[in-house]
Write a protein that holds these residues in place. Sequence first.
Motif, mmCIF file in Angstrom:
data_model
loop_
_atom_site.group_PDB
_atom_site.id
_atom_site.type_symbol
_atom_site.label_atom_id
_atom_site.label_comp_id
_atom_site.label_asym_id
_atom_site.label_seq_id
_atom_site.Cartn_x
_atom_site.Cartn_y
_atom_site.Cartn_z
ATOM 1 N N THR A 101 0.524 -1.658 0.234
ATOM 2 C CA THR A 101 -0.001 0.250 -0.191
ATOM 3 C C THR A 101 0.923 0.947 0.322
ATOM 4 N N LYS A 102 0.270 2.673 -0.348
ATOM 5 C CA LYS A 102 0.467 3.451 -0.569
ATOM 6 C C LYS A 102 2.657 3.782 -1.037
ATOM 7 N N LEU A 103 1.729 3.611 -1.797
ATOM 8 C CA LEU A 103 2.635 3.709 -4.141
ATOM 9 C C LEU A 103 2.850 4.892 -4.194
ATOM 10 N N ARG A 104 3.754 4.789 -4.844
ATOM 11 C CA ARG A 104 4.228 6.096 -5.620
ATOM 12 C C ARG A 104 3.744 5.604 -6.917
ATOM 13 N N GLU A 105 3.442 6.705 -7.644
ATOM 14 C CA GLU A 105 3.109 6.889 -8.952
ATOM 15 C C GLU A 105 4.385 5.846 -9.598
ATOM 16 N N LEU A 106 5.562 6.866 -9.086
ATOM 17 C CA LEU A 106 6.559 5.858 -9.820
ATOM 18 C C LEU A 106 6.781 3.971 -9.472
ATOM 19 N N ASP A 107 6.548 3.708 -8.596
ATOM 20 C CA ASP A 107 6.452 2.694 -8.443
ATOM 21 C C ASP A 107 5.308 1.880 -8.960
ATOM 22 N N LEU A 108 4.707 2.368 -10.048
ATOM 23 C CA LEU A 108 3.388 1.256 -9.880
ATOM 24 C C LEU A 108 3.940 1.672 -11.497
ATOM 25 N N PHE A 109 4.492 2.251 -11.395
ATOM 26 C CA PHE A 109 5.380 2.019 -13.173
ATOM 27 C C PHE A 109 5.586 -0.162 -13.850
ATOM 28 N N PRO A 110 4.629 -0.388 -14.909
ATOM 29 C CA PRO A 110 5.270 -1.551 -15.866
ATOM 30 C C PRO A 110 6.426 -2.491 -15.539
ATOM 31 N N ILE A 111 7.489 -1.674 -15.695
ATOM 32 C CA ILE A 111 8.522 -2.047 -15.192
ATOM 33 C C ILE A 111 9.063 -2.531 -14.139
ATOM 34 N N ASN A 112 8.222 -1.714 -13.034
ATOM 35 C CA ASN A 112 9.053 -1.705 -11.249
ATOM 36 C C ASN A 112 8.427 -2.480 -11.072
#
Length: 403
Positions: free
Chosen positions: A263-274
């Motif tokens: 939970t509480k993820l940043r937008e960057l964390d949700l990029f497909p590669i990540n």
Amino acid sequence: MAATSGSNALNPSSAPPKILLAKPGLNRVGGPGGSEDESVTLRSRLPPPASLNLLSDSWEFHTDRILQFLTENTDFTVIGVIGPSGVGKSTILNELFGFDATSPGMLPPFATQTEETRAMARHCTVGMELRVSAERLVLLDTQPIFSPSVLAEMMRPDGSSTISILHGESLSADLAHELMGIQLGVFMASVCHVILVISEGVHDMNMWHLMLTVDLLKHGIPDPSSLTSSYSQGSNLGHEKETKDTPQEADEEYLAAPIFVHTKLRELDLFPINTLQLRRALSQYFSLSSFMGKKYVNNIKAQMQSSGSSDNKTDDLGSAELELFLIPSKRQDDLQRVQCESYVSMLGKLRDLVLSINCRHFAKAVSEREWLRNSARIWDMVKNSPVIAEYSRTLQSSGMFRR
């Protein structure tokens, strides 16, 4: 998971089964005739009359107050949540319950952390709380893992624990606190159909490590449908006979289906590669665990084939991945040019996932009431587990904890 009619209740002529919704106000412990110091020292009191705690702060299991809310229905699903403080456990459970936060004057089934409790570094859930939804979802919320506030409340001035974690053993508070999370994990993996393992952010692997430890120490603990009438609480002989009578073999012990939620993820964390890297890391981390066992894979494959599923993943289940679900920070919804789905949307999708997951089944059909009674026995087995007791002694001899 259809809702149960009133005919499934204990008394067919009574009203439909009750639904546990809001938690009543708790009575203050102590009061006339008993000092608060005594209650803290003894830690053997029963939960307050209005309490809905299945597991009290004295680490004892209580079924009487919960039994009235359960029925003889066998079509139910048990969903548990475990994780640190403030990661959204109660919020997720409220979503699973179907609670509408926009309804004025309605209290949520599970209390969520407020600014006041956060500022005071306190936790909302004590022990374990249970609610039952109209869909006959039995929802279990546990006290936070790795919580300084829990440790502070259970520590005596000399550093010893006020709570008896292992029957017959006196432990330091820090060691007892460590074992509490393990016992909760072993219990939830034994009595739930689905267990949600919640972590904050993408870099906190503590809950992953806890679940590996649970897999390591969960031996001789059956599922709630496998207990025989010969079992007697506190009896080692009963424990041994119970293990022999359990239909699962040693390498096929029951484990709840885990869903790892970050939970509480940043937008960057949700990029497909990540997200792909995180999924690979999770699969590798648990590659040798029972959570990825052959029996589980074969069970899911059989269910998919019997349901006529045309999903191509059916043939690839030999390398099946564990369920991983990512929820963005609530504050992400307020940012401009956000590319990921919203916090609210992902909560709804998590509910859909949980309700549709091909979870593992207990060995035999069991009613809600039988599940509760047998879960109390399983809790007693967890507290008497020789495997966990030996692990405790190993930790003690490591020098990492007080004596």
